[in-house]
Design a protein around this motif. Structure first.
Motif, PDB file in Angstrom:
ATOM      1  N   VAL A  80    -107.339  20.588 -46.363  1.00 18.67           N
ATOM      2  CA  VAL A  80    -107.665  21.770 -45.552  1.00 18.67           C
ATOM      3  C   VAL A  80    -108.911  22.457 -46.107  1.00 18.67           C
ATOM      4  CG1 VAL A  80    -106.888  24.069 -44.868  1.00 18.67           C
ATOM      5  CG2 VAL A  80    -105.327  22.138 -44.712  1.00 18.67           C
ATOM      6  N   LYS A  81    -108.973  22.621 -47.413  1.00 20.55           N
ATOM      7  CA  LYS A  81    -110.146  23.275 -48.025  1.00 20.55           C
ATOM      8  C   LYS A  81    -111.423  22.485 -47.738  1.00 20.55           C
ATOM      9  CE  LYS A  81    -107.699  25.390 -51.905  1.00 20.55           C
ATOM     10  NZ  LYS A  81    -107.507  25.351 -53.370  1.00 20.55           N
ATOM     11  N   THR A  82    -111.353  21.166 -47.902  1.00 24.33           N
ATOM     12  CA  THR A  82    -112.525  20.320 -47.673  1.00 24.33           C
ATOM     13  C   THR A  82    -112.966  20.386 -46.216  1.00 24.33           C
ATOM     14  OG1 THR A  82    -111.807  18.821 -49.431  1.00 24.33           O
ATOM     15  CG2 THR A  82    -113.397  17.952 -47.849  1.00 24.33           C
ATOM     16  N   ARG A  83    -112.016  20.274 -45.304  1.00 18.37           N
ATOM     17  CA  ARG A  83    -112.364  20.304 -43.874  1.00 18.37           C
ATOM     18  C   ARG A  83    -112.862  21.679 -43.447  1.00 18.37           C
ATOM     19  NH1 ARG A  83    -107.613  16.544 -41.248  1.00 18.37           N
ATOM     20  NH2 ARG A  83    -108.453  14.585 -42.032  1.00 18.37           N
ATOM     21  N   LEU A  84    -112.294  22.725 -44.018  1.00 13.39           N
ATOM     22  CA  LEU A  84    -112.748  24.083 -43.703  1.00 13.39           C
ATOM     23  C   LEU A  84    -114.195  24.260 -44.158  1.00 13.39           C
ATOM     24  CD1 LEU A  84    -111.956  26.778 -42.482  1.00 13.39           C
ATOM     25  CD2 LEU A  84    -111.066  27.465 -44.712  1.00 13.39           C
TER      26      LEU A  84
END
Length: 165
Positions: free
Chosen positions: A144-148
């Motif tokens: 989630v952090k990477t995609r955000l």
């Protein structure tokens, strides 16, 4: 907890948070009637699958996941049918002059792939925490952090350098 008690808690949650649910659905379709249809269909799906809700503490993420998936399904199903108002239609028609068209944030978000759009909406419009977003999307927190981060980077490119992180 009995099924009836669970049903009553879900019903109360849905009624108390109906504006947030509508807002979430609306952020995908940007049409009042379609957003209401999505919310209605999501409620029906939730009530039919109430047995899958094992922990009441996860009710918010469980129901948000249903809304997000229903919204994405709706957009995919109705992708070819798009109703445009005159302002939007003018943007897509050939320009007589070289005009720079200002793109607002919502238009830029609409240009993102669905998985990025979902993250932006849940984080910044619904104010969910990263771990809640991970639960809604079924991804791990680092994903989630990477995609955000990638979604924000794409937004910066789409809007231009005027958009500062």
């Amino acid at each position: 907890m009995t099924k009836k008690e669970k049903f009553e808690l879900v019903e109360k949650f849905i009624l108390e948070n109906r504006e947030a649910h509508y807002r979430l659905a609306y952020s995908y379709v940007r049409n009042k009637e379609n957003a209401l249809d999505i919310v209605q269909e999501s409620i029906l799906k939730a009530l039919k699958s109430i047995d899958r809700l094992e922990e009441i503490a996860y009710m918010k993420t469980w129901f948000y996941r249903i809304i997000v998936n229903t919204s994405i399904d709706f957009v995919r199903k109705h992708q070819r049918i798009t109703v445009m108002d005159d302002d939007i239609l003018c943007v897509h028609l050939p320009q007589l002059e070289d005009e720079i068209i200002d793109m607002d944030l919502q238009d830029a978000i609409d240009q993102l792939p669905p998985r990025y759009k979902t993250l932006i909406i849940l984080r910044f419009f619904e104010d969910l925490k990263i771990d809640e977003i991970a639960a809604v999307t079924g991804e791990n927190i680092n994903t989630v952090k990477t995609r955000l981060y990638k979604a924000l980077k794409e937004l910066r490119i789409e809007i231009g350098e005027a958009f500062k992180l």
